[in-house]
Motif scaffolding. Structure first.
Motif, PDB file in Angstrom:
ATOM      1  N   LYS A 241       2.510   1.734  -3.679  1.00 61.93           N
ATOM      2  CA  LYS A 241       1.374   1.961  -4.406  1.00 61.93           C
ATOM      3  C   LYS A 241       1.271   3.703  -3.919  1.00 61.93           C
ATOM      4  O   LYS A 241       1.573   4.270  -5.420  1.00 61.93           O
ATOM      5  CB  LYS A 241      -0.168   1.291  -4.243  1.00 61.93           C
ATOM      6  N   ALA A 242       1.157   3.720  -3.112  1.00 59.75           N
ATOM      7  CA  ALA A 242       0.586   5.632  -3.186  1.00 59.75           C
ATOM      8  C   ALA A 242       2.303   6.072  -3.368  1.00 59.75           C
ATOM      9  O   ALA A 242       2.326   8.012  -4.061  1.00 59.75           O
ATOM     10  CB  ALA A 242       0.692   5.686  -0.830  1.00 59.75           C
TER      11      ALA A 242
ATOM     12  N   ARG B 241       2.185   6.557  -9.437  1.00 63.72           N
ATOM     13  CA  ARG B 241       1.682   6.316 -10.106  1.00 63.72           C
ATOM     14  C   ARG B 241       1.010   5.273 -10.887  1.00 63.72           C
ATOM     15  O   ARG B 241      -0.574   5.349 -10.658  1.00 63.72           O
ATOM     16  CB  ARG B 241       1.312   8.255 -11.362  1.00 63.72           C
TER      17      ARG B 241
ATOM     18  N   GLU C 142       1.086  -1.012  -0.151  1.00 64.65           N
ATOM     19  CA  GLU C 142       0.147  -0.073  -0.073  1.00 64.65           C
ATOM     20  C   GLU C 142       0.933   1.174  -0.040  1.00 64.65           C
ATOM     21  O   GLU C 142       0.081   2.091  -1.058  1.00 64.65           O
ATOM     22  CB  GLU C 142      -0.752   0.143   1.046  1.00 64.65           C
ATOM     23  N   GLN C 143       2.260   1.408   0.569  1.00 66.96           N
ATOM     24  CA  GLN C 143       3.183   2.290   0.524  1.00 66.96           C
ATOM     25  C   GLN C 143       3.476   2.689  -0.591  1.00 66.96           C
ATOM     26  O   GLN C 143       3.815   3.522  -0.901  1.00 66.96           O
ATOM     27  CB  GLN C 143       4.280   2.336   1.997  1.00 66.96           C
TER      28      GLN C 143
END
Ligand code: ATP
Ligand code: MG
Length: 377
Positions: free
Chosen positions: A40-41, A44, A37-38
């Motif tokens: 992905k953040a 882009r 998740e990190q």
């Protein structure tokens, strides 16, 4: 990027290994202490994939990079047989090294300071050309039987030797592959045979008794003493395929499967014919049943198995050398592959040279252009 955001990040796996061996890496894998998740953040163009094994795919300048979070490997979810069904417990880099498969696949390269970190003696094994499973080999194969095939793949790909304790279980644990989902097995088997080392792969799989698990029908057929075509056909077919890869020409799994299963199909077709089925339907029924059996182990995507079937079916049509039927045949979209297969059969004496010559002359005048220009796969 990961570094800038304050995370640790290393190149690991095949990319590092291949660079150190002076080979061209196929792709790069990155491992980090950032969670998917990190990751992905931060990017882009990034998607998260995988259930058994959650990963981030990041697109950087049209290259797809696989970014995995350090795994602990411990407390990974296991099936009753001890197979890992899910491993998403995050850990430290040292733990991450231990859950990797072979020592030479567990070297961590830090692009920030150019350092290489080795927790498992991978560098020494790399120098010696030894493929060694990390930890207790039997247990590591039981955890994930696909490692049996990865061991074979790295032997042929890297030209390395297996450490004795890593090699011994290959003779015994092949049956564990039965429990591996067909989709995953398919990926690994296609990697094995499409790598440009198909001849060596076939020999190794046979040597370890793994061929019988992956291609049972083929193995059974090879064991029949009365058949002098099958082995030369397979060996020559795989050799041609390796040569195409070496020349940068495209190859298709459909052709490989056509080669590996042809003798079985024909045997089944003859059997049906002996029981009164007409030759052409017999060939189709045989193809259906052989492909259906093979599909239980290796799930070849439909578009490929359909092409395998076309290649076989056209062998029937090649028997006649009548211009009207030939004109129709050369327009078939899979004519080129079927024709190549017929030539392969002629090479090992499975088709009359006169018939092969007739078709060679015919297709030179009326046939499609050779497949050279086509893009890979
Ligand atoms: P190549 O990309 O040349 O096929 P590779 O070693 O990079 O070889 P990948 O499938 O891309 O193979 O996997 C990347 C890395 O992930 C491996 O080098 C290894 O460290 C780890 N890995 C992959 N599959 C397994 C597995 N089944 N068990 C343990 N570790 C694995
Ligand atoms: Mg890789």
């Amino acid at each position: 990027m990961l570094h800038q955001a304050g995370y640790q990040a290393y190149l690991v796996g095949g990319g590092v290994r291949d660079l150190l061996l002076g080979q061209q890496p196929k792709d790069f894998d990155v491992t980090t202490n950032a969670t998917p998740e990190q990751v992905k953040a931060l990017f882009r163009r990034c998607r998260l994939i995988g259930r058994r094994f959650r990963l981030a795919h990041v697109l950087v300048q049209r290259e797809q990079i696989e970014v995995a979070t350090f795994r602990s490997g411990e407390a990974a979810e296991q099936s009753e047989q001890g197979m890992i069904v899910r491993d998403n417990r995050y850990g430290t880099i040292a733990q991450d090294a231990l859950r990797r498969d072979f020592t030479l696949n567990a070297l961590y390269f830090n692009s920030m300071d150019g350092t290489l970190t080795d927790y498992v003696g991978g560098l020494e094994d790399l120098r010696q050309g030894v493929i060694r499973l990390i930890g207790d080999p039997r247990q590591r194969y039981i955890e994930d039987p696909v490692r049996l095939l990865r061991a074979v793949r790295f032997v042929t790909k890297l030209g390395c030797q297996l450490a004795p304790e890593t090699e011994a279980p290959l003779f015994e644990l092949g049956h564990l592959l039965d429990a591996v989902p067909a989709a995953r097995l398919t990926d690994e088997v296609l990697k094995l045979f499409m790598s440009g080392k198909a001849v060596a792969t076939f020999q190794q799989l046979e040597h370890y008794g793994l061929l019988a698990i992956l291609f049972r029908q083929t193995t059974e057929h090879l064991a029949l003493a009365d058949d002098l075509i099958t082995r030369p056909l397979i060996e020559q077919g795989l050799l041609n395929s390796d040569q195409r890869v070496a020349q940068g020409l495209p190859i298709t799994p459909a052709f490989l499967f056509a080669v590996l299963l042809w003798a079985t199909v024909r045997r089944a077709a003859r059997h049906l014919q002996a029981n009164g089925t007409d030759p052409y339907p017999a060939l189709h029924q045989a193809a259906d049943s052989v492909l259906a059996q093979q599909n239980q182990v290796i799930a070849l995507p439909k578009r490929f198995s359909a092409m395998t079937r076309d290649i076989w079916a056209m062998q029937f049509s090649f028997q006649t050398t009548k211009s009207r039927r030939a004109a129709r045949l050369v327009r078939h979209p899979k004519f080129r592959a079927a024709y190549d297969f017929m030539l392969l059969r002629a090479q090992v004496g499975d088709v009359d040279a006169a018939i092969a010559d007739w078709w060679t002359r015919y297709q030179a005048r009326h046939g499609p252009a050779p497949s050279r220009a086509r893009r890979k796969r």
